[in-house]
Design an enzyme around this catalytic site. Structure first.
Site, mmCIF file in Angstrom:
data_model
loop_
_atom_site.group_PDB
_atom_site.id
_atom_site.type_symbol
_atom_site.label_atom_id
_atom_site.label_comp_id
_atom_site.label_asym_id
_atom_site.label_seq_id
_atom_site.Cartn_x
_atom_site.Cartn_y
_atom_site.Cartn_z
ATOM 1 N N THR A 84 1.786 -4.791 4.275
ATOM 2 C CA THR A 84 1.685 -5.233 5.670
ATOM 3 C C THR A 84 1.153 -6.662 5.806
ATOM 4 O OG1 THR A 84 -0.499 -4.210 5.797
ATOM 5 C CG2 THR A 84 1.363 -2.916 6.608
ATOM 6 N N THR A 107 0.805 -1.222 0.000
ATOM 7 C CA THR A 107 0.000 0.000 0.000
ATOM 8 C C THR A 107 0.839 1.273 0.000
ATOM 9 O OG1 THR A 107 -1.734 -1.141 1.183
ATOM 10 C CG2 THR A 107 -1.794 1.235 1.296
ATOM 11 N N GLN A 124 -2.396 -21.199 19.080
ATOM 12 C CA GLN A 124 -3.235 -20.209 18.394
ATOM 13 C C GLN A 124 -3.301 -18.901 19.181
ATOM 14 O OE1 GLN A 124 -7.124 -21.951 17.656
ATOM 15 N NE2 GLN A 124 -6.216 -23.778 16.759
ATOM 16 N N CYS A 125 -2.889 -18.940 20.464
ATOM 17 C CA CYS A 125 -2.930 -17.710 21.275
ATOM 18 C C CYS A 125 -1.884 -16.722 20.769
ATOM 19 C CB CYS A 125 -2.601 -18.016 22.732
ATOM 20 S SG CYS A 125 -3.781 -19.081 23.538
HETATM 21 N N1 ASP Z 1 -2.629 -5.747 0.651
HETATM 22 C C1 ASP Z 1 -1.547 -4.850 1.005
HETATM 23 C C2 ASP Z 1 -0.248 -5.632 1.003
HETATM 24 O O1 ASP Z 1 0.014 -6.348 1.941
HETATM 25 C C3 ASP Z 1 -1.793 -4.230 2.315
HETATM 26 C C4 ASP Z 1 -0.690 -3.304 2.772
HETATM 27 O O2 ASP Z 1 0.236 -2.968 2.085
HETATM 28 O O3 ASP Z 1 -0.752 -2.872 3.903
HETATM 29 O O4 ASP Z 1 0.499 -5.555 0.060
#
Ligand code: ASP
Length: 355
Positions: free
Chosen positions: A103, A28, A290-291
């Site tokens: 992310t 992003t 999983q926690c």
């Molecule tokens: N879908 C995007 C990615 O992971 C989300 C982001 O960049 O935060 O490339």
């Protein structure tokens, strides 16, 4: 898979003595809206137009970009190899590295690189953004500028944070301890089982006692990864067919089993027999929880005792992201079960706590 050759931006009029390599993979942070309103990657060579204050940093910045920047949902182990190779090949020429990455899978990539680049003594800081750099309320500016400051921070001529880390929304976290926990708010990452390495406020305050600065030899690139792995998430109502389908994957060598609480799973006979059968076939099964916090302690409850005696490996407090990428590397390098178990349960670079 390729990357574009250097695209040099010198951010100061005179020659600064610290050089940072920015690796732009996509995500992003570097996206713009196209005519249809969808987010697509922009030409990163125009970064100074978007963040003119980069010029004020007393740094020599070089940008290299994936030939085709990608949304990190499309990142796979080939991209980890490319990122590791880009850093390894240019290691001597830079004081630190900033990886701009989506992310969604940043914690996987940061974990993988922490294992693939052994004996790291320079910072590799991953960062990204929840909003594109072109958006007025974007978190990209602050994340990128602080990540650059962290990657270039030195004390007595030595880097302050020579680890693979994630910087996001004022926190610096160890990469192989991090998880994406939020898709809307800016505080996207958390490291529940390990303290933050730094907090950025008016100043960047490093938590030095938690930063790993010890290296045992020259930088070594581990570029082999075995993707014959699967994740088996346990849930109430899990069926025999589901477990069978995972275990029957052709060529499967390793399973990361995500269990409840401190490593607990159903004690039904069918379940334990299938797990036993998989271990007997030579499939490595690594038990993680999983926690978000805490750790696997096989044998603490009746519901994990049998897993221990069957030969399931207790994964302590490994995150899923660290477990899967570490298992890929260890399986590619080892055939012997005891060796695999020993490497998976001993920390390589601070990804797990011994007790
Ligand atoms: N879908 C995007 C990615 O992971 C989300 C982001 O960049 O935060 O490339």
């Amino acid at each position: 898979m390729k990357y574009n050759s250097c695209n040099i931006i010198t951010s100061s009029a005179y020659e600064p003595d610290t050089s940072i390599l920015i690796i732009y993979t996509g995500g992003t942070l570097g996206m713009v809206h196209n005519e249809d309103g969808a987010l697509i990657p922009f030409d990163f060579s125009s970064i100074l137009d978007h963040i003119p204050s980069l010029r004020k940093l007393q740094l020599n910045l070089t940008v290299m970009s994936f030939e085709e920047p990608i949304d990190s949902s499309n990142v796979n182990p080939q991209h980890w190899k490319l990122m590791a190779r880009m850093i390894y090949d240019h290691y001597a020429n830079f004081d630190g590295f900033v990886v701009l990455h989506g992310t969604d899978t940043m914690a996987f990539s940061a974990s993988a690189l922490s294992f693939m680049l052994e004996n790291l003594d320079k910072p590799i800081v991953f960062t990204g953004a929840q909003l594109p750099i072109t958006s007025s309320r974007s978190d990209a500016r602050e994340n990128l500028i602080t990540a650059l400051e962290i990657a270039s921070a030195k004390e007595n001529g030595k880097p302050v944070a020579p680890e693979v880390s994630i910087y996001f929304d004022s926190l610096l976290l160890r990469g192989n301890r991090s998880k994406k926990v939020e898709s809307i708010h800016f505080d996207a990452f958390e490291s529940e089982n390990y303290p933050s390495l730094a907090e950025a406020g008016v100043e960047i305050s490093f938590n030095k006692k938690y930063i790993n600065t010890s290296v045992k030899g020259p930088l070594t690139l581990h570029s082999m990864l075995d993707t014959s792995v699967a994740v088996l998430k346990i849930f109430p109502g899990i069926t025999e067919e589901y477990v069978d389908a995972v275990i029957a994957i052709p060529g499967l060598r390793g399973i990361v089993m995500e269990t409840f609480g401190s490593g607990n799973a159903p004690t039904y006979n069918w379940f334990l027999e299938k797990i036993q059968g998989a271990v007997d076939k030579g499939i490595v099964i690594l038990n993680i929880t999983q926690c978000l916090g805490g750790r696997v302690d096989q044998g603490r409850y009746e519901t994990s005792k049998d897993l221990e005696s069957i030969g399931v490996i207790g994964g302590a407090d490994l995150t899923l992201e660290a477990a899967i990428s570490k298992l890929m590397m260890v399986l590619a390098e080892e055939q012997n079960m005891a060796q695999i178990a020993s490497r998976m349960t001993n920390s390589i670079c601070g990804e797990l706590s011994s007790n």
